[in-house]
Enzyme design. Structure first.
Site, PDB file in Angstrom:
ATOM      1  N   VAL A 162       7.353 -13.302  43.049  1.00  0.00           N
ATOM      2  CA  VAL A 162       7.832 -13.104  44.422  1.00  0.00           C
ATOM      3  C   VAL A 162       7.647 -11.652  44.869  1.00  0.00           C
ATOM      4  CG1 VAL A 162       9.953 -13.024  45.804  1.00  0.00           C
ATOM      5  CG2 VAL A 162       9.394 -15.048  44.496  1.00  0.00           C
ATOM      6  N   GLU A 171       4.468 -21.101  44.690  1.00  0.00           N
ATOM      7  CA  GLU A 171       3.406 -20.571  43.846  1.00  0.00           C
ATOM      8  C   GLU A 171       2.168 -21.446  44.029  1.00  0.00           C
ATOM      9  OE1 GLU A 171       4.682 -19.964  39.774  1.00  0.00           O
ATOM     10  OE2 GLU A 171       6.512 -19.000  40.481  1.00  0.00           O
ATOM     11  N   GLY A 224       6.132 -38.834  38.574  1.00  0.00           N
ATOM     12  CA  GLY A 224       5.457 -38.225  37.433  1.00  0.00           C
ATOM     13  C   GLY A 224       6.422 -37.684  36.405  1.00  0.00           C
ATOM     14  N   CYS A 266      12.047 -22.239  39.857  1.00  0.00           N
ATOM     15  CA  CYS A 266      12.983 -22.388  40.980  1.00  0.00           C
ATOM     16  C   CYS A 266      13.839 -23.641  40.880  1.00  0.00           C
ATOM     17  CB  CYS A 266      12.209 -22.378  42.296  1.00  0.00           C
ATOM     18  SG  CYS A 266      11.550 -20.736  42.658  1.00  0.00           S
TER      19      CYS A 266
HETATM   20  N1  LIG Z   1       8.585 -17.904  41.752  1.00  0.00           N
HETATM   21  C1  LIG Z   1       8.831 -18.530  42.891  1.00  0.00           C
HETATM   22  O1  LIG Z   1       8.081 -19.420  43.327  1.00  0.00           O
HETATM   23  C2  LIG Z   1      10.028 -18.160  43.719  1.00  0.00           C
HETATM   24  C3  LIG Z   1      10.103 -18.600  45.050  1.00  0.00           C
HETATM   25  C4  LIG Z   1      11.218 -18.238  45.818  1.00  0.00           C
HETATM   26  C5  LIG Z   1      12.236 -17.480  45.247  1.00  0.00           C
HETATM   27  N2  LIG Z   1      12.139 -17.090  43.932  1.00  0.00           N
HETATM   28  C6  LIG Z   1      13.204 -16.262  43.385  1.00  0.00           C
HETATM   29  O2  LIG Z   1      12.766 -14.913  43.352  1.00  0.00           O
HETATM   30  C7  LIG Z   1      13.296 -14.228  42.208  1.00  0.00           C
HETATM   31  C8  LIG Z   1      12.160 -13.686  41.369  1.00  0.00           C
HETATM   32  O3  LIG Z   1      11.361 -14.762  40.921  1.00  0.00           O
HETATM   33  P1  LIG Z   1       9.949 -14.505  40.234  1.00  0.00           P
HETATM   34  O4  LIG Z   1       9.336 -15.849  40.036  1.00  0.00           O
HETATM   35  O5  LIG Z   1       9.210 -13.476  40.984  1.00  0.00           O
HETATM   36  O6  LIG Z   1      10.437 -13.934  38.819  1.00  0.00           O
HETATM   37  P2  LIG Z   1       9.607 -12.983  37.834  1.00  0.00           P
HETATM   38  O7  LIG Z   1      10.291 -13.102  36.524  1.00  0.00           O
HETATM   39  O8  LIG Z   1       8.159 -13.291  37.934  1.00  0.00           O
HETATM   40  O9  LIG Z   1       9.833 -11.526  38.428  1.00  0.00           O
HETATM   41  C9  LIG Z   1      10.998 -10.803  38.290  1.00  0.00           C
HETATM   42  C10 LIG Z   1      10.604  -9.392  37.941  1.00  0.00           C
HETATM   43  O10 LIG Z   1      11.768  -8.567  37.996  1.00  0.00           O
HETATM   44  C11 LIG Z   1      11.624  -7.590  36.983  1.00  0.00           C
HETATM   45  N3  LIG Z   1      12.942  -6.991  36.731  1.00  0.00           N
HETATM   46  C12 LIG Z   1      14.000  -7.548  36.098  1.00  0.00           C
HETATM   47  N4  LIG Z   1      15.020  -6.688  36.085  1.00  0.00           N
HETATM   48  C13 LIG Z   1      14.625  -5.562  36.734  1.00  0.00           C
HETATM   49  C14 LIG Z   1      15.225  -4.337  37.052  1.00  0.00           C
HETATM   50  N5  LIG Z   1      16.491  -4.104  36.706  1.00  0.00           N
HETATM   51  N6  LIG Z   1      14.515  -3.409  37.719  1.00  0.00           N
HETATM   52  C15 LIG Z   1      13.246  -3.657  38.070  1.00  0.00           C
HETATM   53  N7  LIG Z   1      12.594  -4.820  37.794  1.00  0.00           N
HETATM   54  C16 LIG Z   1      13.282  -5.770  37.137  1.00  0.00           C
HETATM   55  C17 LIG Z   1      11.040  -8.347  35.809  1.00  0.00           C
HETATM   56  O11 LIG Z   1      10.422  -7.485  34.868  1.00  0.00           O
HETATM   57  C18 LIG Z   1      10.041  -9.246  36.520  1.00  0.00           C
HETATM   58  O12 LIG Z   1       8.754  -8.675  36.585  1.00  0.00           O
HETATM   59  C19 LIG Z   1      14.153 -15.259  41.491  1.00  0.00           C
HETATM   60  O13 LIG Z   1      15.470 -15.130  41.923  1.00  0.00           O
HETATM   61  C20 LIG Z   1      13.581 -16.581  41.955  1.00  0.00           C
HETATM   62  O14 LIG Z   1      14.518 -17.620  41.897  1.00  0.00           O
HETATM   63  C21 LIG Z   1      11.059 -17.397  43.164  1.00  0.00           C
END
Ligand SMILES: NC(=O)c1ccc[n+]([C@@H]2O[C@H](COP(=O)([O-])OP(=O)(O)OC[C@H]3O[C@@H](n4cnc5c(N)ncnc54)[C@H](O)[C@@H]3O)[C@@H](O)[C@H]2O)c1
Length: 458
Positions: free
Chosen positions: A11, A156, A272, A279
């Protein structure tokens, strides 16, 4: 505007790159130094179609920068997007420790007013806690730190397009100043004033994004309620598929007609192996926990989760019915990512399935177009093949666990000639049963008429 993005995962990276694409000055950071190193060296630590080009362009035009020390990102932005992970705790609650960590850091490093924007998915009332943490840890009490909730709905696989062409932008704010600043950040998207990198400037006509201003609590609730509803929809379709299988009906025909009803809609009705990814499973669990804490009986969500977990059992039973003995048999699994067009294997049904197969003694050989590296780190015990055709050679069965389009267009006739037994178990209903049987395959899927099973039942 000057924007910082804390957390450069799926994200955060898409958010940072797209905000730079539409004209903002963006600084991205992450506590994982290896991610920042990769980005600074011109690489992209995740696979997301089109993202590499958006990043390269924004960097060339000096609108996107990276820094390894998260504390350095605080002074760099007037708006700070928190995009850190909120993974599930063993009891299902969202682990908000990364959010708390960032709050302390922002509070202690901020020397000028900041908009502190929750983009991570968090349970309702997190904004209030965030606000409290920011004021408790603030080193300079006069510096205003305004909390905003701005849930992210990107998917994604189509994340860049989703970010730049959203259906809606939800902002939960406490005052008009924060609302105006958020509008400024999203103005190019809302008014379509950017050259779209996805459609080379020729975006298809469609309704403009809705701008929705709510309270912080409502914005947080909108995200959890939306994802949990999607999870319910998937589980519902899977139960109808099980019923269709018993009745000799075709789930594809049923859900197609259901989806034509605008009150239902066609998405998230595919039968499926069930839902996965970072998420839906965790958001559903966190939502159940939130409801429990509020004394609200939301057991229908627990039922959706139970149905989802049982998909793997149902599928293993199908495999056992077809193969009789599983132990020692070579089986190819095509697809590891939780869905196509991503390399994300977090909570991927394919991974859970493989773990079960390994427990049963199956010799698994797997292939995925993008997710092999990530899968190898969490599943080192299986064999990996360099292509789908390599994976299937000599196998007693092929399982399609992720619906990558390239598996549809495989030369299945050729595949049949290389297998020990021409058996396909299509856990994503990707292929046509008629075509596969005409090619000489024993073919099984979910919720579609199966002449062999019907004969056995008769
Ligand atoms: N992946 C998706 O499709 C999606 C869609 C909508 C919302 N979200 C939400 O967005 C958030 C992030 O999801 P994501 O898939 O990007 O996760 P991710 O694990 O890919 O990314 C999170 C990042 O945060 C970093 N991080 C953790 N603690 C940290 C800190 N203290 N300081 C700096 N960086 C730090 C991690 O190293 C990691 O790179 C989650 O809450 C998720 O539910 C995800």
């Amino acid at each position: 505007m000057k924007v910082s993005v804390i957390g450069t995962g799926y994200v955060g990276l898409v958010t940072g790159a797209c905000l730079a694409e539409i004209g903002h000055q963006v600084m991205c950071t992450d506590s994982d130094a290896s991610k920042i190193q990769t980005l600074e060296a011109g690489g992209v630590p995740i696979y997301e179609p089109g993202l590499d080009k958006v990043i390269a362009k924004a960097r060339k035009e000096n609108r996107l920068r990276f820094c390894a020390n998260p504390a350095d990102a605080v002074p760099a932005g007037d708006a700070i997007f928190i995009c850190v992970g909120t993974p599930p705790l063993p009891n299902g609650d969202a682990d908000l420790s990364a959010i708390d960590h960032v709050a302390r850091m922002v509070a202690s490093e901020a020397t000028s007013p900041k908009l502190v924007i929750e983009k991570s998915t968090v349970p309702a009332r997190t904004g209030h806690e965030l606000k409290r943490a920011l004021s408790v840890y603030a080193r300079r009490p006069g510096v205003a730190l305004h909390v905003v909730s701005n849930p992210e709905f990107l998917r994604e696989g189509t994340a860049v397009e989703d970010f730049l062409h959203p259906d809606r932008v939800v902002v939960g704010v406490e005052d008009e100043t924060a609302e105006r600043q958020m509008y400024e950040i999203y103005r190019p998207v809302l008014e379509r004033k950017f050259t779209c990198p996805v459609h080379a400037g020729k975006c298809p006509d469609g309704p403009a994004a809705q701008w929705l201003v709510t309270t912080i609590n409502s914005a947080e609730l909108i995200k959890h309620a939306s994802n949990s509803f999607l999870a319910l929809k998937v589980s519902y379709a899977n139960m109808v598929a099980d019923l269709a299988e018993k009745l000799g009906a075709d789930i594809g025909e049923v859900t197609r007609a259901m989806g034509m009803d605008p009150r239902i809609g066609p998405s998230f009705l595919s039968a499926g192996l069930g839902f996965g990814g970072f998420c839906l499973p965790k958001d559903l669990q966190a939502f159940v926990r939130l409801a429990e804490r509020c004394g609200v009986d939301f057991s229908m969500l627990k039922a959706a989760e139970k149905v989802n977990k049982q998909r793997i059992d149902r599928f293993v039973e199908k495999l056992r019915e077809a193969l009789w003995v599983l132990r020692g048999k070579p089986v190819a699994v095509l697809g590891l990512a939780f869905k196509p067009n991503t390399d994300d294997v977090r909570f991927a049904p394919a991974i859970d399935l493989i773990r079960r197969l390994v427990e049963e003694g199956v010799r698994v050989r797997a292939y995925d177009p993008q997710a092999m590296d990530k899968a190898r780190t969490i599943l080192p015990e299986i064999e990996y093949a360099d292509s789908a055709t390599e994976a299937v050679k000599g196998c007693e069965a092929v399982i399609i666990a992720t619906e990558w389009p390239e598996f549809r267009s495989l030369d299945w006739e050729k595949v049949r000639g290389t297998m020990m037994r021409p058996l396909v178990l299509d856990a994503r209903n990707l292929l046509s049963p008629g075509e596969m049987r005409a090619l000489g395959f024993e073919y099984r899927s979910f919720g579609r008429p199966d002449p062999v099973a019907e004969l056995e039942m008769a």
